[in-house]
Motif scaffolding. Structure first.
Motif, short mmCIF file in Angstrom:
data_model
loop_
_atom_site.label_atom_id
_atom_site.label_comp_id
_atom_site.label_asym_id
_atom_site.label_seq_id
_atom_site.Cartn_x
_atom_site.Cartn_y
_atom_site.Cartn_z
N GLN A 157 8.83 31.97 -22.58
CA GLN A 157 9.12 30.98 -21.33
C GLN A 157 10.42 31.10 -20.96
O GLN A 157 11.45 31.53 -21.92
N ARG A 158 10.62 31.02 -19.76
CA ARG A 158 12.08 31.27 -19.03
C ARG A 158 12.83 30.11 -19.49
O ARG A 158 12.15 28.97 -19.24
N GLU A 159 14.04 30.31 -19.59
CA GLU A 159 15.17 29.27 -19.73
C GLU A 159 16.39 29.57 -18.92
O GLU A 159 16.72 30.54 -18.73
N ARG A 177 14.80 34.08 -22.54
CA ARG A 177 13.40 33.99 -22.73
C ARG A 177 13.55 33.18 -24.23
O ARG A 177 14.11 33.74 -25.04
N THR A 178 12.48 32.12 -24.35
CA THR A 178 12.37 31.67 -25.56
C THR A 178 11.56 32.51 -26.37
O THR A 178 11.02 33.54 -25.83
N ARG A 220 13.92 24.37 -18.70
CA ARG A 220 12.55 25.39 -18.23
C ARG A 220 12.68 25.62 -16.85
O ARG A 220 13.42 25.26 -15.83
N ASP A 231 12.40 22.77 -14.20
CA ASP A 231 13.39 21.93 -14.04
C ASP A 231 14.40 22.62 -13.25
O ASP A 231 15.18 21.89 -12.27
N THR A 258 8.98 27.39 -8.47
CA THR A 258 8.97 28.27 -9.64
C THR A 258 8.88 29.68 -9.12
O THR A 258 9.34 30.64 -9.61
#
Length: 146
Positions: free
Chosen positions: A35-37, A30-31, A2, A5, A14
């Motif tokens: 959410q960004r991955e 994106r999930t 994420r 992290d 971030t």
């Protein structure tokens, strides 16, 4: 991983990662929930970006070099690089020479400002300032950083 992290792994916030994404330095997957991955390859790229920015390049400079960053040793699909002193297709020397010239000009300008300031302080407050800061020479003759 994420965004939090990935940011921690690179040593940035971030908000900085989102800014890099807006500027085209990184593309987050994106999930399903949006959410960004980030993957390890993204973290490697981000470390390289930070190193270049910390070395004095601008975001624009790094954007010009981004494809070359991805062609670092160990990557299987390294694009062809034209070698020789007149390799017009290679942007690295162009960015480097331009940025170094800009920094040299700024250094000259700052040195001139420093010298003018030291001279003016000498003229106006010479002995007093020298005594206050413990100099045995006029401010204009003092080494930079004293």
């Amino acid at each position: 991983m994420r965004i939090g992290d990935a940011a921690a792994a690179v040593g940035v916030t971030t908000r900085t990662l989102r800014y890099y994404e807006q500027r085209g330095l990184i593309t987050a997957r994106r999930t399903a929930s949006g959410q960004r991955e980030y993957e390890e390859e993204d973290v490697r790229r981000l470390h390289a970006v930070r190193e270049l920015l910390d070395s004095g390049l601008t975001i624009g400079d790094v954007r010009l070099l981004i494809d070359i960053l991805d062609a670092l040793p160990g990557r299987p699909e390294v694009p062809a690089v034209h070698t020789g002193p007149y390799a017009e297709t290679c942007v690295v020397p162009q960015v480097a020479f331009r940025r170094l010239a800009e920094l040299d000009a700024r250094i000259r300008g700052l040195t001139e400002v420093r010298d003018r300031l030291a001279d003016r302080l000498d003229v106006r407050f010479g002995v007093l300032v020298g005594q206050l800061i413990g100099l045995d020479v006029p401010l204009s003759d003092a080494p930079a950083g004293s």
